[in-house]
Design an enzyme around this catalytic site. Structure first.
Site, PDB file in Angstrom:
ATOM      1  N   ARG A  79       0.848  -1.208   0.000  1.00  0.00           N
ATOM      2  CA  ARG A  79       0.000   0.000   0.000  1.00  0.00           C
ATOM      3  C   ARG A  79       0.870   1.239   0.000  1.00  0.00           C
ATOM      4  O   ARG A  79       0.993   1.937   0.997  1.00  0.00           O
ATOM      5  CB  ARG A  79      -0.848  -0.007   1.259  1.00  0.00           C
ATOM      6  CG  ARG A  79      -2.269  -0.347   0.979  1.00  0.00           C
ATOM      7  CD  ARG A  79      -3.115   0.107   2.129  1.00  0.00           C
ATOM      8  NE  ARG A  79      -4.494   0.257   1.712  1.00  0.00           N
ATOM      9  CZ  ARG A  79      -5.420   0.778   2.485  1.00  0.00           C
ATOM     10  NH1 ARG A  79      -5.119   1.233   3.670  1.00  0.00           N
ATOM     11  NH2 ARG A  79      -6.653   0.857   2.057  1.00  0.00           N
ATOM     12  N   GLN A 117      -0.787   2.867  -6.074  1.00  0.00           N
ATOM     13  CA  GLN A 117      -2.231   3.096  -5.940  1.00  0.00           C
ATOM     14  C   GLN A 117      -3.009   2.678  -7.176  1.00  0.00           C
ATOM     15  O   GLN A 117      -4.099   2.144  -7.083  1.00  0.00           O
ATOM     16  CB  GLN A 117      -2.489   4.575  -5.668  1.00  0.00           C
ATOM     17  CG  GLN A 117      -2.472   4.900  -4.201  1.00  0.00           C
ATOM     18  CD  GLN A 117      -2.698   6.366  -3.942  1.00  0.00           C
ATOM     19  OE1 GLN A 117      -2.944   7.135  -4.857  1.00  0.00           O
ATOM     20  NE2 GLN A 117      -2.611   6.747  -2.691  1.00  0.00           N
ATOM     21  N   ASP A 121      -3.828  -0.865  -7.042  1.00  0.00           N
ATOM     22  CA  ASP A 121      -4.456  -1.317  -5.808  1.00  0.00           C
ATOM     23  C   ASP A 121      -5.883  -1.804  -6.052  1.00  0.00           C
ATOM     24  O   ASP A 121      -6.846  -1.063  -5.926  1.00  0.00           O
ATOM     25  CB  ASP A 121      -4.442  -0.162  -4.805  1.00  0.00           C
ATOM     26  CG  ASP A 121      -4.871  -0.602  -3.432  1.00  0.00           C
ATOM     27  OD1 ASP A 121      -5.268  -1.774  -3.298  1.00  0.00           O
ATOM     28  OD2 ASP A 121      -4.809   0.217  -2.510  1.00  0.00           O
ATOM     29  N   SER A 164      -8.490  -1.572  -3.138  1.00  0.00           N
ATOM     30  CA  SER A 164      -9.197  -0.298  -2.991  1.00  0.00           C
ATOM     31  C   SER A 164     -10.309  -0.171  -4.026  1.00  0.00           C
ATOM     32  O   SER A 164     -11.405   0.278  -3.707  1.00  0.00           O
ATOM     33  CB  SER A 164      -8.230   0.875  -3.128  1.00  0.00           C
ATOM     34  OG  SER A 164      -7.372   0.913  -2.022  1.00  0.00           O
ATOM     35  N   TYR A 208      -3.871   0.910   7.850  1.00  0.00           N
ATOM     36  CA  TYR A 208      -4.990   0.091   8.323  1.00  0.00           C
ATOM     37  C   TYR A 208      -5.216   0.328   9.810  1.00  0.00           C
ATOM     38  O   TYR A 208      -4.402   0.949  10.485  1.00  0.00           O
ATOM     39  CB  TYR A 208      -4.686  -1.387   8.097  1.00  0.00           C
ATOM     40  CG  TYR A 208      -4.730  -1.805   6.652  1.00  0.00           C
ATOM     41  CD1 TYR A 208      -5.942  -1.916   5.988  1.00  0.00           C
ATOM     42  CD2 TYR A 208      -3.562  -2.084   5.964  1.00  0.00           C
ATOM     43  CE1 TYR A 208      -5.982  -2.304   4.664  1.00  0.00           C
ATOM     44  CE2 TYR A 208      -3.590  -2.469   4.638  1.00  0.00           C
ATOM     45  CZ  TYR A 208      -4.812  -2.579   3.989  1.00  0.00           C
ATOM     46  OH  TYR A 208      -4.849  -2.966   2.691  1.00  0.00           O
TER      47      TYR A 208
END
Lengths: 306, 510
Positions: B121, B126, B129, B132, B228
């Site tokens: 992460r 991103q 990802d 997500s 997280y």
């Protein structure tokens, strides 16, 4: 024909046009119209003053207007888009310098003492003093902001040890010289404290902007913009000219609000930007800035790359 | 190299690992793309659309046998894994921690397997990802499911037939899914509240126009590694439960998204809370797959308990198959773009690269999972004791300060009025009013116009030229020339200021 009345009406029209200009500039669709309102307002104010108030020395006046206007136009045309903020900064410095010059010229006017007496003279002197003070801060601050924005100076904030106390000392001495000035001016003198104060104000402006980092410069430019408005307003009080007062107050308050909005848009606390070097209110803001600074988390280049 | 996209055979799975749009971009990278017959049918991508994008549509055997790279959504089932052979690269969700046997099998077969769920992460990753992307869809769909089972409007209305109160939605856990749920519920008109153990998400929640439910807990920060959440202390949980018990009586819809990596989902919504909710309320438990945040959730089912509907679907993204396929396929494409530095259709799995290293779970017969700990987490690790979160201070900001300020200002003005002459007061009135006009006029300025506005106010501030004009006719030579100089300076500013503003505004012209 009532010249006074016509001038007053022209000033009211100019004021309204300036308000419309600011209002227009806050929205995309009306922005360009707003700019035109500003131009027309300025033209009306100029023409009314030139026709109604000026009586001699037209030639140097028009030469100055033409030369200045062409320099401004050429500069605005030549500059790169990316250099806009620095151009705006250097233009601010001119307003500051103008406020200082008008203030001094007004102070040198020998009619001054016969015009005002007692409290009126005191108030008039304070107005002159404030106009020059703010003008000088605007001038030197804008020059430094220009230097930082154009990369002629390092963008990193200069933090002298005890800078808040230094600012406080400068502020207190400025107040002290204001007192000296008012007392001496009633007796016909006062030039000396006025000049000393101007130097202090110049130093203050330099120090204030030096302490603020390059990334916060747009906010500073906007703050200085606000100052230039207050300077114009103080000059207006000094000259008893409502157009100057109103326009100055418009620029001053809108500039202050704009810098606040800009801070918010950049997710920065207003105080920690401005009080990075000083507080508008002097002592209190300077004292509180110590806490505000803890919020800035410096990011390493590596982290940024990630 | 040839990319093969088989049809997902997991029951109820409707997604597909590539879409026609993305496939055409993969072809531009130099790959051949083969799609199994009907692979995209469930997500509304027909074989014909793949063909027109330049893919070959082939049988299941050809996909598995002739492809160098296999793109999938779900990890391979047993018989799919048996089709894999050494030298092939498999990219899909694998969940290696939960499926050790699968990981071992893949290792033994000698394939290079990259798990989309193990992409580290970090900001650079991103675009890859997929967790997500899927969480975003799950959050959105959770609201849609809730609306489906909720017998009322989300929005409030005043109609001739009476007043409709807006629904109150509580979103627990403001991660990607939580924020997506907040956005969806908000745009349907509901009143949205949200809770999270990580104080730094307060800003994000508030930027979505939802209310952040605050716990008066000073020392505890729920942010764990990688952005997280982590396990909280008992006292914190007790306070949290008290808050939820209170909210349970008030809210109509609860969407829970609370997960702690590598642990069963925390039980946040007890049976008593469910019972205290109003009849007709809905709970959507997005953590159902990990056991659920609500005690009564039954994974993959919708159950009713005490008049409350509990939705425990674990396939939210698959329920928006076209959307999730598109986003997942784009995530895969970004990964493949990075894997193909030469754009020649040859992938290079560079194990020095943090992203590839993290995603690769086995390579050349060796298990490479878990990867070494990531160097950086999403939020800067707290090396020094973090400044105590501001919330408590913020709530108790006293009103005394402004009042005192106003009183002082008022007294100062009165004092001024007592000594100042009438002419000054007239000017002063004008001044104060003008300040307010400036404030009102500027307050709603658009962000893009900050610089032009600054420059136009700058131009206007050169109105100080009037001062110089008043002085220019002086008999005194010094004053005259100072005034001339001032006119020169300010006229530069007038012309320059307006011209610059004009140039800037030209840029906005459409």
């Amino acid at each position: 024909m009532n010249i006074e009345g016509i001038i007053s009406v022209s000033y009211i029209i100019a004021t309204i046009l300036f308000i419309l200009a600011l209002g227009g500039l806050s929205n995309q669709e009306t922005a360009r119209r707003g700019n035109w309102y500003g131009i027309i307002g300025m033209a009306i104010a100029l023409v009314a003053t030139v026709l109604g108030v000026v009586t001699h020395n037209y030639i140097p006046l028009f030469v100055a207007l033409l030369v200045g206007g062409s320099i401004g136009l050429i500069a605005a045309r030549r500059v790169q888009m990316t250099q806009m903020p620095e151009l705006v900064a250097i233009l601010h410095s001119l307003v500051g310098l103008a406020a200082v010059a008008v203030g001094f010229a007004n102070f040198m006017d020998p009619d001054r003492l016969s015009h005002y007496v007692g409290v009126e003279l005191t108030i008039h002197d304070i107005e002159t003093y404030l106009g020059i003070l703010i003008g000088a801060v605007t001038f030197s601050g804008s020059v430094i902001a220009f230097g930082k924005l154009s990369g002629r100076m390092s963008g990193s904030p200069l933090t002298l040890p005890g800078r808040h106390y230094l600012n406080l000392a400068l502020l207190i001495s400025a107040i002290w010289f204001a007192y000296e000035f008012v007392v001496q001016s009633a007796g016909g003198g006062g030039m000396q404290p006025l000049i000393i104060m101007t130097v202090i104000a110049l130093l203050f402006g330099i120090h204030m902007v030096m302490a603020i980092g390059g990334a916060d410069m747009p906010v500073v430019v906007s703050m200085l913009n606000s100052y230039s408005g207050w300077a114009a307003s103080a000059t207006g009080f000094m000259l008893g000219n409502d157009l100057l007062i109103v326009t100055g107050a418009l620029v001053g308050s809108s500039g202050a609000i704009l810098s606040y909005i800009m801070c918010r848009a950049m997710n920065r606390k207003f105080l920690s930007v401005i009080a990075g070097g000083f507080g508008t209110g002097g002592g209190t803001a300077a004292a509180s800035s110590g806490e505000d600074q803890g919020e800035v988390v410096p990011i390493e280049a590596e982290e940024t790359a990630e | 190299m040839r990319i093969g996209v088989p049809r997902e055979i997991y029951t109820g799975e409707k997604r597909v690992a590539t879409t026609p749009d993305v496939a055409s971009q993969l072809i531009k990278l130099g790959f051949d793309v083969a799609v199994e017959t009907n692979a995209g049918a469930a997500a509304n991508y027909s074989d014909a659309s793949y063909e027109s994008a330049g893919c070959s549509v082939v049988s299941i055997d050809e996909v598995w046998n002739d492809s160098d790279i296999i793109l999938k959504v779900r990890g391979p089932e047993d018989d799919e894994a048996d089709r894999l052979k050494a030298g092939q690269t498999l990219i899909s969700f694998l969940w290696p921690a939960q499926n050790p046997e699968l990981l071992q099998k893949l290792t033994e077969r000698g394939v290079t397997a990259m798990a989309m769920d193990s992409v580290p992460r970090i900001s650079r990753a991103q675009k890859v990802d997929a967790l997500s992307s899927m969480a975003n869809i799950a959050g959105y769909r959770a609201v849609v499911e809730a609306a489906q089972h909720f017998g009322r409007f989300f929005t409030g209305q005043i109609t001739a037939a009476g007043k409709v109160m807006p629904a109150k939605v509580l979103v627990i856990g403001a991660g990607v899914a939580g924020l997506a749920a907040i956005g969806a519920a908000k745009s349907m008109g509901a009143i949205v509240r949200s809770f999270d153990t990580r104080p730094e998400v307060k800003e994000q929640i508030e930027s979505m126009d939802a209310e952040f439910l605050m716990l008066d807990f000073e020392d505890e920060d729920g942010s764990g590694e990688g952005g997280y959440a982590k396990v909280m202390s008992d006292e914190f949980i007790a306070a949290e439960m008290a808050l939820f018990a209170e909210q349970a009586k008030d809210v109509d819809i609860v969407i829970t998204t609370a997960l702690i990596p590598g642990r069963p989902a925390p039980k946040l919504w007890t049976a008593e809370m469910v019972e205290s909710m109003k009849d007709g309320s809905v709970i959507v438990d997005l953590a159902a797959e990990q056991g659920g945040n609500c005690e009564l959730t039954e994974p993959e089912k919708v159950v009713r308990h005490h008049g409350v509907t509990l939705i425990g679907y674990t396939d939210m993204p698959s329920r928006l198959a076209a959307q999730s396929s598109q986003l997942y396929a784009t995530n895969l494409r970004h990964l493949l773009t990075d894997l193909t530095p030469e754009k020649d259709g040859q992938i290079v799995v560079d194990m020095e690269d943090e992203v590839f290293r993290g995603a690769t779970v086995c390579k050349d017969g060796e298990t490479t999972w878990p990867p070494p700990a990531p160097k950086l987490s999403a939020a800067p690790p707290k090396a020094k004791p973090a400044p105590a979160p501001a919330p408590v201070v913020e709530k108790k900001r006293s009103v005394a300060g402004p009042i005192i300020g106003m009183v002082i200002a008022g007294l100062a003005l009165l004092g001024l009025g007592a000594v100042a002459p009438a002419s000054f007061m007239a000017h002063f009135t004008v001044f104060v009013l003008a300040c307010f006009v400036g404030y009102m006029v500027i307050w709603n300025v658009t962000a893009a116009l900050h610089t032009p506005l600054m420059s136009v106010t700058n131009a206007i501030s050169s109105i100080i030229i009037i001062g110089a004009l008043i002085q220019i006719s002086s008999e005194n030579e010094v004053i005259k020339w100072v005034a001339v100089a001032t006119v020169l300076l300010t006229s530069i500013n007038i012309a320059g200021g307006f011209a610059v503003t004009r140039r800037m505004l030209e840029m906005f012209r459409k």
